[in-house]
Write a protein that holds these residues in place. Structure first.
Motif, PDB file in Angstrom:
ATOM      1  N   ALA A 299      25.373 -44.055  22.470  1.00 62.04           N
ATOM      2  CA  ALA A 299      24.110 -43.789  23.168  1.00 62.04           C
ATOM      3  C   ALA A 299      24.268 -42.845  24.365  1.00 62.04           C
ATOM      4  O   ALA A 299      23.539 -41.849  24.461  1.00 62.04           O
ATOM      5  CB  ALA A 299      23.452 -45.098  23.591  1.00 62.04           C
ATOM      6  N   PRO A 300      25.197 -43.094  25.316  1.00 63.30           N
ATOM      7  CA  PRO A 300      25.323 -42.141  26.430  1.00 63.30           C
ATOM      8  C   PRO A 300      25.730 -40.742  25.985  1.00 63.30           C
ATOM      9  O   PRO A 300      25.342 -39.755  26.616  1.00 63.30           O
ATOM     10  CB  PRO A 300      26.418 -42.775  27.310  1.00 63.30           C
ATOM     11  N   ILE A 301      26.486 -40.662  24.880  1.00 65.02           N
ATOM     12  CA  ILE A 301      26.963 -39.357  24.426  1.00 65.02           C
ATOM     13  C   ILE A 301      25.819 -38.546  23.829  1.00 65.02           C
ATOM     14  O   ILE A 301      25.586 -37.397  24.223  1.00 65.02           O
ATOM     15  CB  ILE A 301      28.104 -39.529  23.403  1.00 65.02           C
ATOM     16  N   TYR A 302      25.083 -39.135  22.873  1.00 64.33           N
ATOM     17  CA  TYR A 302      24.025 -38.325  22.259  1.00 64.33           C
ATOM     18  C   TYR A 302      22.812 -38.173  23.173  1.00 64.33           C
ATOM     19  O   TYR A 302      22.100 -37.169  23.103  1.00 64.33           O
ATOM     20  CB  TYR A 302      23.645 -38.847  20.868  1.00 64.33           C
ATOM     21  N   PHE A 303      22.558 -39.144  24.050  1.00 66.54           N
ATOM     22  CA  PHE A 303      21.528 -38.932  25.069  1.00 66.54           C
ATOM     23  C   PHE A 303      21.912 -37.747  25.957  1.00 66.54           C
ATOM     24  O   PHE A 303      21.090 -36.884  26.258  1.00 66.54           O
ATOM     25  CB  PHE A 303      21.352 -40.189  25.924  1.00 66.54           C
TER      26      PHE A 303
ATOM     27  N   ASN B 262      20.586 -49.170  22.171  1.00 65.82           N
ATOM     28  CA  ASN B 262      20.677 -47.719  22.238  1.00 65.82           C
ATOM     29  C   ASN B 262      19.646 -47.161  23.208  1.00 65.82           C
ATOM     30  O   ASN B 262      19.953 -46.320  24.058  1.00 65.82           O
ATOM     31  CB  ASN B 262      20.466 -47.101  20.846  1.00 65.82           C
ATOM     32  N   SER B 263      18.412 -47.646  23.072  1.00 66.91           N
ATOM     33  CA  SER B 263      17.349 -47.206  23.968  1.00 66.91           C
ATOM     34  C   SER B 263      17.615 -47.632  25.405  1.00 66.91           C
ATOM     35  O   SER B 263      17.470 -46.842  26.341  1.00 66.91           O
ATOM     36  CB  SER B 263      16.007 -47.773  23.490  1.00 66.91           C
ATOM     37  N   LEU B 264      18.041 -48.901  25.575  1.00 71.40           N
ATOM     38  CA  LEU B 264      18.263 -49.433  26.920  1.00 71.40           C
ATOM     39  C   LEU B 264      19.409 -48.726  27.631  1.00 71.40           C
ATOM     40  O   LEU B 264      19.278 -48.306  28.789  1.00 71.40           O
ATOM     41  CB  LEU B 264      18.544 -50.930  26.821  1.00 71.40           C
ATOM     42  N   ILE B 265      20.548 -48.567  26.943  1.00 73.80           N
ATOM     43  CA  ILE B 265      21.721 -47.960  27.574  1.00 73.80           C
ATOM     44  C   ILE B 265      21.460 -46.499  27.907  1.00 73.80           C
ATOM     45  O   ILE B 265      21.806 -46.020  28.999  1.00 73.80           O
ATOM     46  CB  ILE B 265      22.945 -48.123  26.663  1.00 73.80           C
ATOM     47  N   GLY B 266      20.833 -45.772  26.983  1.00 75.32           N
ATOM     48  CA  GLY B 266      20.509 -44.377  27.280  1.00 75.32           C
ATOM     49  C   GLY B 266      19.546 -44.248  28.439  1.00 75.32           C
ATOM     50  O   GLY B 266      19.690 -43.366  29.291  1.00 75.32           O
ATOM     51  N   MET B 267      18.563 -45.155  28.492  1.00 75.80           N
ATOM     52  CA  MET B 267      17.584 -45.114  29.573  1.00 75.80           C
ATOM     53  C   MET B 267      18.218 -45.417  30.924  1.00 75.80           C
ATOM     54  O   MET B 267      18.014 -44.689  31.900  1.00 75.80           O
ATOM     55  CB  MET B 267      16.461 -46.105  29.270  1.00 75.80           C
TER      56      MET B 267
END
Length: 657
Positions: free
Chosen positions: A552-556, A312-317
């Motif tokens: 992850a991309p959606i909520y980021f 989650n952290s990696l994909i959002g980053m």
């Protein structure tokens, strides 16, 4: 049949005798690895290019970040549709040909993503709604933007095609990883498997993907159809749209070529001798002997939870890092993608490959691999905390981040657009929806020449200079007849001095974190039964993509949207893409998720330690029993020897032949 020279054997179900006579047996794993590496290159190139076009797609389709997150997550949706079926049944079928079919589907999906460009036509609103229109507004002649394209805009949104194309890419990519890696691990020698997988994963596709994104971002979206002199913005402008469609055509063609080699590979490869024994090693048995299923394996479950959170952290980053560089350090999309491709991604690839080399050289076991992966991840996390000290102030935009009367930071102005107006521009009938920024001589950016209070201009095109800007005079320390030029003001020199340190720290932390990637992945493979390997990889991929890749991309993106300070608007009304953000939330969300994952890591190590102590106790008990048995055998042997010696010393003994 066993081949003594290379340590491989093959059966009638693998390769034919003719093939074995023509090609050395040791070459088959390398041949498959080469084909798989090219497929990884192609899918990584198209995937990273997708990431590099995030801001371009936002601006072209006038959509917020959360919709971009949905488009990006649609790739994982495609995986979700078929991953369980492919992972379980794919191992029973012709794996190379299934991978080939997947590559063909990926290429068709990539071509589909470029289709909207050829449907919606030219992006011509920048030619009609910039400085010339603002000057008309100055003289109280309100004029709407050109209505061209309103009919098309009211139809089905063109971003749907990008969404569907990415879903198709996800479906096609599904067999590449689980079937490819399990194929290598089945037929490569055990000590080489980690090196092969590390080499495959750390392929250079993302580098070329981001470099392609950098190149296309420099080219105007309608290159060849418009006179570039009539375009009043440059690649550093928040409204610039590059030739995003061109890269998808190139990536689709490369992906299509990657399918070719797999059609000519056999269903199975020669089996190394050390793979004939499908029973678990003593180290594997330590973790899986009491597990009735995959989900009954505590190590596997903890591993899933940790990787889901860290993904989650990696994909959002990774998804929004180019946007962060653009907004926080005032770099163009082209430069942000170039830096990602030439600096950040190579560090990750080198770390993954080095992790595979370390795994091979030191022959790390399950516990050693777990410690190594945890240690590198924790060290990288501590280094990432220094990013919080490398921040820059938001751009100084009158009425949004600073007041019109000075350099005082204004809080909460993003929700009160009436603050864009002041006494210096109240009689100009300015539109608060426009975003046509100009840079005043005082170093403050104004949303438009009209809102800067300018009443005249000289020059044309990108060289236009606005004069007699009353608001610029009010904001400066010396009132007078100040001017403003097109575009946002650059960041302060102090921010430019910080940026190289940000890059250096980004490279170092990325390398250290990725160093534990391959050992961590091998931990997943080695802590499960061999016959459940493909299923375990499939469930792992399913979990990470369902619980990380999609949300992850959606909520980021949704969180990033809440930090928008100035929204753009579509040609025919309605909110469009954001023009300027408060970027402080991005780092906090990324580091917060990784913090949570380390608590689970501690729990995982506690379970491992308890299991190891239990096994050591059992081994000690069994060892004592075996020692007692050996002593009895030794005593029995001594008595036998004494009896034989007694017979040898008997003079009356007869010798018989």
């Amino acid at each position: 049949i066993y081949h003594r020279e290379v340590g491989y054997s093959y059966s009638k179900h693998s390769v034919s005798r003719k093939q074995c006579e023509c090609i050395p047996l040791r070459c088959y794993p390398i041949m498959f690895l080469s084909a798989l590496s090219f497929a990884y290159f192609a899918k990584a190139l198209s995937g990273s290019y997708m990431k590099s076009t995030i801001t371009q797609l936002e601006r072209r389709f006038d959509i917020p970040s959360y919709l971009i997150g949905i488009i990006d997550g649609s790739f994982e949706i495609g995986n979700l549709l078929v991953i369980a079926f492919v992972s379980y049944f794919g191992a029973k079928l012709h794996r190379p040909k299934i991978i080939a079919i997947g590559c063909v589907l990926m290429s068709f999906g990539t071509f589909l993503m470029a289709m909207p460009h050829f449907i919606i036509g030219r992006d011509d609103h920048l030619l009609f709604c910039s400085s010339e229109l603002q000057m008309l507004t100055l003289f109280f002649l309100p004029m709407p933007c050109s209505p061209l394209g309103c009919e098309r805009e009211s139809s089905v949104s063109m971003w749907i095609y990008v969404f569907l194309g990415n879903v198709l890419r996800g479906i096609g990519e599904t067999p590449v990883q689980p079937l490819g890696i399990s194929y290598i691990d089945d037929y490569a020698q055990s000590e080489n498997a980690a090196l092969y997988i590390g080499n495959t994963i750390s392929i250079i596709g993302p580098v070329f993907g981001y470099l392609l994104g950098s190149l296309c971002a420099k080219i105007y979206v309608d290159i060849g159809y418009v006179d570039m002199e009539s375009v009043t913005i440059n690649p550093g402008d928040a409204r610039w749209v590059g030739a995003w469609w061109l890269g998808y055509l190139i990536a689709g063609a490369i992906t299509l070529m990657s399918a070719v080699p797999f059609w000519f590979l056999p269903k199975s490869l020669p089996i190394p001798v050390d793979k004939h024994d499908t029973s678990c090693t003593p180290e594997q048995t330590r973790f899986i002997k009491d597990s009735p299923s995959l989900l009954g394996n505590p190590v596997y479950v903890i591993y899933l939870c940790v990787t889901v959170i860290q993904f989650n952290s990696l994909i959002g980053m990774v998804t929004y890092k180019p946007k962060y560089i653009e907004q926080h350090y005032a770099k163009s999309a082209s430069k942000a993608n170039f830096l990602m491709g030439m600096i950040n991604i190579p560090a990750v690839a080198l770390g993954m490959f080095s992790g595979g080399v370390i795994m091979k050289k030191f022959k790390l076991g399950v516990m050693e691999a777990a410690k190594f992966a945890f240690g590198t991840s924790l060290l990288g996390y501590f280094l990432s905390l220094f990013f919080l000290a490398m921040g820059c102030e938001n751009s100084k935009v009158a009425g949004i981040t600073v007041s019109y009367t000075g350099y005082v930071i204004v809080e909460g102005l993003s929700s009160h657009e009436r603050s864009l107006f002041s006494d210096c521009n109240s009689g100009c009938l300015c539109s608060r929806r426009e975003w046509d920024p100009v840079c005043g001589e005082n170093g403050i950016t104004y949303v438009s020449p009209c809102l800067a209070g300018c009443t005249s201009s000289t020059g044309s095109g990108r060289n236009t200079v606005f004069d007699q800007c009353r608001c610029v005079a009010l904001a400066g320390s010396q009132p007078g007849n100040l001017t403003a030029s097109l575009g946002q003001c650059p960041h302060r020199d102090s921010c430019d001095r910080i940026f190289p340190y940000f890059l250096a720290l980004s490279v170092l932390s990325s390398f250290i974190i990725s160093l534990g990637g391959t050992p961590g992945f091998m931990l997943l493979i080695r802590c499960i039964k061999p016959e459940l390997k493909s299923l375990a990889l499939g469930i792992h991929t399913l979990a990470t993509r369902t619980l990380a890749g999609i949300p992850a991309p959606i909520y980021f993106g949704a969180v990033i949207d809440t930090t928008c300070l100035k929204w753009g608007y579509k040609k025919c009304g309605g909110r469009g893409a954001c023009r300027i953000y408060n970027t402080s939330v991005y780092l906090g969300l990324t580091l917060g998720l990784r913090t949570v994952s380390f608590f689970l890591c501690v729990l995982g190590f506690a379970l491992l330690k308890r299991q190891i102590k239990k096994e050591e106790k059992n081994a000690l008990t069994n060892g004592n029993a075996e020692l007692e048995s050996l002593r009895k055998e030794e005593n029995s042997s001594i008595h036998c020897e004494q009896f034989i010696l007694a017979l040898d010393c008997n003079p009356d003994r007869e010798t018989r032949l």
